[in-house]
Design a protein around this motif. Structure first.
Motif, PDB file in Angstrom:
ATOM      1  N   GLN A 165       0.717  -1.234  -0.098  1.00 26.01           N
ATOM      2  CA  GLN A 165       0.136  -0.157   0.107  1.00 26.01           C
ATOM      3  C   GLN A 165       0.920   1.273   0.063  1.00 26.01           C
ATOM      4  N   GLN A 170       1.121   5.636  -0.397  1.00 29.21           N
ATOM      5  CA  GLN A 170       0.324   6.701  -0.042  1.00 29.21           C
ATOM      6  C   GLN A 170       1.194   7.805  -0.838  1.00 29.21           C
ATOM      7  N   ASP A 224      -2.438   1.420  -9.189  1.00 28.21           N
ATOM      8  CA  ASP A 224      -3.155   1.040  -8.219  1.00 28.21           C
ATOM      9  C   ASP A 224      -3.543   2.359  -6.775  1.00 28.21           C
ATOM     10  N   TRP A 225      -2.516   3.124  -6.955  1.00 28.77           N
ATOM     11  CA  TRP A 225      -2.363   3.885  -5.841  1.00 28.77           C
ATOM     12  C   TRP A 225      -2.447   5.370  -6.528  1.00 28.77           C
TER      13      TRP A 225
END
Length: 127
Positions: free
Chosen positions: A1, A3, A115-116
């Motif tokens: 994940q 940010q 994806d992010w």
């Protein structure tokens, strides 16, 4: 994940320059493709430029070729978009995005399949 946080958006006159930054946290960027996208009023989100973690040349949309330059500094976990000779048509919200690299930068910029995503930064080009 991962940010992502963009910065650098501002109000600038036509012909001016801005440099957008995208700080990415959560993992190493050694295997990550990073892209810049924009949402301009009345149009769908479009890919501006993407840069791979591998040997591919960066991708630039035709409407920014020769004016914008994408770069990355993996040691600083940051990507940049240098925007020169800005035009009113460049006005919009600019987003950075990232994905674990599987394909070339052209694929990611044209498909938007990253994806992010960051929250975006506003760029306004006006006199």
């Amino acid at each position: 994940q991962l940010q992502l946080v963009e910065s650098g958006g501002d109000l600038v006159q036509p012909g001016g320059s801005l440099r957008l930054s995208c700080v990415i946290s959560g993992n190493t960027l050694d295997y990550t493709t990073i892209g810049w996208f924009r949402q301009v009023p009345g149009k769908e989100r479009e890919g501006v430029s993407c840069i791979s973690s591998t040997y591919y040349d960066p991708y630039y949309a035709d409407f920014v070729k020769g004016r914008f330059t994408i770069s990355r500094d993996n040691a600083k976990n940051t990507a940049y978009l240098q925007m020169d000779n800005l035009e009113p048509a460049d006005t919009g919200v600019y987003f950075c995005a990232a994905v674990d690299t599987q394909y070339g930068p052209t694929y990611y910029c044209q498909s938007g399949r990253l994806d992010w995503w960051g929250q975006g930064t506003q760029v306004t080009v006006s006199s």
